[in-house]
Design a protein around this motif. Sequence first.
Motif, PDB file in Angstrom:
ATOM      1  N   UNK A   1       7.848  32.516  31.849  1.00 44.92           N
ATOM      2  CA  UNK A   1       6.951  31.441  31.434  1.00 44.92           C
ATOM      3  C   UNK A   1       6.807  30.684  32.901  1.00 44.92           C
ATOM      4  N   UNK A   2       5.250  30.404  32.862  1.00 47.06           N
ATOM      5  CA  UNK A   2       4.737  29.375  33.928  1.00 47.06           C
ATOM      6  C   UNK A   2       4.835  27.880  33.775  1.00 47.06           C
ATOM      7  N   UNK A   3       5.341  27.102  34.561  1.00 41.18           N
ATOM      8  CA  UNK A   3       5.557  25.506  34.215  1.00 41.18           C
ATOM      9  C   UNK A   3       4.887  24.973  35.418  1.00 41.18           C
TER      10      UNK A   3
ATOM     11  N   UNK B   1       3.778  31.482  16.680  1.00 39.28           N
ATOM     12  CA  UNK B   1       4.648  32.615  16.094  1.00 39.28           C
ATOM     13  C   UNK B   1       5.023  33.793  17.314  1.00 39.28           C
ATOM     14  N   UNK B   2       3.902  33.956  18.029  1.00 41.75           N
ATOM     15  CA  UNK B   2       3.825  35.228  18.910  1.00 41.75           C
ATOM     16  C   UNK B   2       4.787  34.714  20.440  1.00 41.75           C
ATOM     17  N   UNK B   3       5.140  33.330  20.420  1.00 42.18           N
ATOM     18  CA  UNK B   3       6.003  33.055  21.444  1.00 42.18           C
ATOM     19  C   UNK B   3       5.204  32.733  22.840  1.00 42.18           C
ATOM     20  N   UNK B   4       4.043  33.171  22.873  1.00 34.02           N
ATOM     21  CA  UNK B   4       3.175  33.130  24.311  1.00 34.02           C
ATOM     22  C   UNK B   4       2.109  32.360  24.170  1.00 34.02           C
TER      23      UNK B   4
ATOM     24  N   UNK C   1      -9.146  30.665  18.052  1.00 32.54           N
ATOM     25  CA  UNK C   1      -9.015  30.646  19.358  1.00 32.54           C
ATOM     26  C   UNK C   1      -7.556  30.549  19.735  1.00 32.54           C
ATOM     27  N   UNK C   2      -7.113  30.991  21.042  1.00 35.75           N
ATOM     28  CA  UNK C   2      -5.825  30.781  21.123  1.00 35.75           C
ATOM     29  C   UNK C   2      -5.475  29.943  22.692  1.00 35.75           C
TER      30      UNK C   2
ATOM     31  N   UNK D   1       6.428  27.369  22.980  1.00 39.72           N
ATOM     32  CA  UNK D   1       7.530  26.205  22.453  1.00 39.72           C
ATOM     33  C   UNK D   1       7.078  25.278  23.785  1.00 39.72           C
ATOM     34  N   UNK D   2       6.979  25.541  25.061  1.00 39.51           N
ATOM     35  CA  UNK D   2       7.017  24.765  25.820  1.00 39.51           C
ATOM     36  C   UNK D   2       5.640  24.105  26.038  1.00 39.51           C
TER      37      UNK D   2
END
Length: 115
Positions: free
Chosen positions: A1-3, A61-64, A92-93, A105-106
């Motif tokens: 994950x990119x923060x 739900x896909x986590x991404x 949209x996503x 989640x982040x």
Amino acid sequence: PSRGRGAGASVGRGLGVSVGRHGGAAMSVSKQLEFMVVVSMTIPSAAGGGRKRLGIDADWADGKSLYVKSVSAGAIEDWNRERPGEAIRAGDRVVAVNGVAGDAQAMVQECKEKL
């Protein structure tokens, strides 16, 4: 994950949101359109001041990413009214929030911290 904080970095009390949208269903190769949305989360003092709701119901739900299920009253609805050609809509996503990407989640936490 990119923060990291990149093009989607927040400005003041706003949120920088990158939104992905797939091209037409008739296409054999899906093209994705991605655009940046920057919304203000503050209500002007002349209108009583305070904080706005973001105004989206999302599934992560896909986590991404955050899959937009619906848009309701709030900062996103204001954006949609002001920029109908770049409106966020169901289907949209959200792929990044203030530079946070790849971790749904982040991204949700980033939204909550700005509210």
